[in-house]
Design a protein around this motif. Structure first.
Motif, mmCIF file in Angstrom:
data_model
loop_
_atom_site.group_PDB
_atom_site.id
_atom_site.type_symbol
_atom_site.label_atom_id
_atom_site.label_comp_id
_atom_site.label_asym_id
_atom_site.label_seq_id
_atom_site.Cartn_x
_atom_site.Cartn_y
_atom_site.Cartn_z
ATOM 1 N N GLY A 1 3.031 2.384 7.718
ATOM 2 C CA GLY A 1 4.183 2.062 8.545
ATOM 3 C C GLY A 1 5.240 3.134 8.519
ATOM 4 N N THR A 2 6.232 2.956 9.356
ATOM 5 C CA THR A 2 7.387 3.843 9.379
ATOM 6 C C THR A 2 8.400 3.338 8.369
ATOM 7 N N TRP A 3 8.804 4.207 7.487
ATOM 8 C CA TRP A 3 9.771 3.819 6.451
ATOM 9 C C TRP A 3 11.146 3.884 7.069
ATOM 10 N N THR B 1 7.491 -0.781 8.939
ATOM 11 C CA THR B 1 7.111 -1.384 10.193
ATOM 12 C C THR B 1 5.603 -1.304 10.328
ATOM 13 N N LEU B 2 4.941 -2.429 10.500
ATOM 14 C CA LEU B 2 3.486 -2.424 10.582
ATOM 15 C C LEU B 2 3.065 -1.757 11.874
ATOM 16 N N THR B 3 2.199 -0.776 11.768
ATOM 17 C CA THR B 3 1.752 -0.049 12.936
ATOM 18 C C THR B 3 0.243 -0.067 13.034
ATOM 19 N N ARG B 4 -0.254 0.241 14.190
ATOM 20 C CA ARG B 4 -1.693 0.247 14.417
ATOM 21 C C ARG B 4 -2.341 1.293 13.522
ATOM 22 N N GLY C 1 0.786 -1.229 0.000
ATOM 23 C CA GLY C 1 0.000 0.000 0.000
ATOM 24 C C GLY C 1 0.820 1.281 0.000
ATOM 25 N N ASP C 2 0.160 2.339 -0.430
ATOM 26 C CA ASP C 2 0.753 3.671 -0.476
ATOM 27 C C ASP C 2 1.152 4.118 0.928
ATOM 28 N N GLN C 3 2.338 4.752 1.048
ATOM 29 C CA GLN C 3 2.827 5.201 2.346
ATOM 30 C C GLN C 3 2.001 6.335 2.940
ATOM 31 N N VAL C 4 1.362 7.118 2.078
ATOM 32 C CA VAL C 4 0.638 8.290 2.560
ATOM 33 C C VAL C 4 -0.770 7.937 3.011
ATOM 34 N N ASP D 1 3.871 3.733 -3.986
ATOM 35 C CA ASP D 1 4.296 5.088 -4.345
ATOM 36 C C ASP D 1 5.804 5.155 -4.547
ATOM 37 N N TYR D 2 6.565 4.343 -3.769
ATOM 38 C CA TYR D 2 8.004 4.288 -4.016
ATOM 39 C C TYR D 2 8.308 3.652 -5.369
#
Length: 385
Positions: A368-370, A341-344, A217-220, A257-258
């Protein structure tokens, strides 16, 4: 591999290279990666984008494009003053266009982004050949017809027969194929398509190859596809409330997106035309980590023998809709970039169980955090990445 039938694909004497294309042909602009690439081409070039889209007519094809952009949240950048809808089909001769329309595209287009493919890990090679092999041949025929123009082809790291060791990036020079050693028809089709591209390159057609992996998925905004085997497996677990015990599968997710930004930037450099790039992730995300993360979000997942789990998920799907379901008990995929990193997250239907509703039609979306820079197997990195 022998491709005698490709004798007609020969570069035209006039080789046309430009870093400021006025006309770009994009296949599969309604697909996951294609929708983001359309957005990035509109943002970063002044070109007119000719989008090859299936449809009963131009109005239907335009509606499909708009629907995809809405789904993936790329629609804010849609500018139909710069988009031409080319109704067609990769699986048909002349890309589903009549010869006149096909010839006109060949005359005006400065570069082709060939993103389109039939993506299915369960279908045999023969079922995928019309779109993935014959479609690529037609794209190359268009590129060589009047002026020889660059083609940017989206392949897969699945063409590599061997999985790299943990922490090691897949290198461009790592062996690929042969097709008979690849585990499914999609990987075989991509390998054979690269063989065709090697022939086209040897005849003077500048083709760049971008091998991508499982795209996440898209980071944004987290938007992602809903038909990928990995995400369907996760959705199946959540809907049924069971997980396969002791599963050893893994994959390497990379944000869409990357991937799109890297391809767009690399394709803009005349110096890189004709190269092969691997958008590769050295780290693995194991299936057991996904299960643990879902449980941490509050979802109850009962461990079942993998065969029982597969039957349970398939049975649930059959009760709600007709489908074709794999009996494979080893979800496995591969991908590129670096791991988020998978986050809530409360986005879409992957959310804490205490506040969740039944899983909906939207695909699994993780924000997540890139935590490291996505890489590719060359010495240079995309600007701004």
């Amino acid at each position: 591999m022998i491709f005698e039938h490709l004798a007609h694909i020969v570069a035209a004497p006039d080789v046309h290279l430009t870093d400021e294309p006025r006309h770009i042909l994009l296949t599969d602009a309604t697909g996951f990666l294609g929708s983001f690439l359309l957005r990035d081409l509109l943002r970063n070039t002044s070109a007119r984008i000719h989008c090859l889209v299936r449809g009963t007519d131009a109005s239907d094809a335009r509606a499909r494009l708009t629907t995809a952009a809405t789904w993936y949240e790329t629609g804010a950048d849609l500018d139909f003053d710069r988009i031409d809808i080319a109704v067609g089909d990769l699986a048909e001769p002349a890309l589903g266009r009549d010869e006149g329309a096909f010839d006109e595209l060949a005359r005006v287009v400065d570069v082709v982004h060939h993103t389109g493919a039939s993506v299915n890990w369960l279908y045999p090679y023969e079922a995928l050949r019309p779109a993935n092999i014959a479609g690529t041949e037609e794209v190359l025929r268009l590129a060589a017809r009047h002026r020889t123009i660059p083609v940017h082809y989206i392949s897969s790291t699945g063409v590599h027969a061997q999985e790299p060791a943990e922490g090691r990036r897949i290198a461009v020079d790592d062996p690929i194929g042969p097709p008979e050693l690849l585990s499914n028809g999609y990987r075989q089709a991509k390998r054979i398509a690269e063989g065709i591209i090697d022939i086209a390159r040897s005849r003077g057609i500048p083709v760049s190859v971008y091998r991508v992996d499982v795209v996440s998925g898209d980071q944004v905004n987290g938007a992602c596809q809903k038909q990928d085997f990995v995400w369907l497996s996760i959705r199946g677990m959540l809907e049924v409330g069971v997980a396969p015990a002791g599963i050893s599968g893994f994959f390497h997710p990379t944000p869409v997106d990357y991937v799109s930004a890297a391809i767009r930037w690399l394709s803009s450099r005349i110096a890189g035309v004709g190269d092969t790039f691997n958008l590769s992730n050295p780290h693995r995300l194991h299936f057991t980590e996904i299960v643990e993360r879902l449980r941490a979000l509050g979802h109850t997942l009962v461990d079942l023998d993998p065969a029982e789990w597969s039957q349970s998920v398939c049975g649930s799907i059959r009760r709600t809709r007709c489908c074709r379901c794999s009996t494979s008990s080893k979800p496995r995929s591969r991908a590129s970039g670096a791991i988020p990193t998978l986050t809530r997250t409360r986005r879409r239907w992957l959310r804490p169980a205490a506040t969740s509703t039944a899983p909906g039609q939207r695909g699994t979306c993780w924000r997540g955090t890139w935590n490291s820079s996505p890489t590719r197997a060359t010495s240079r990195s995309p600007a701004g990445k």
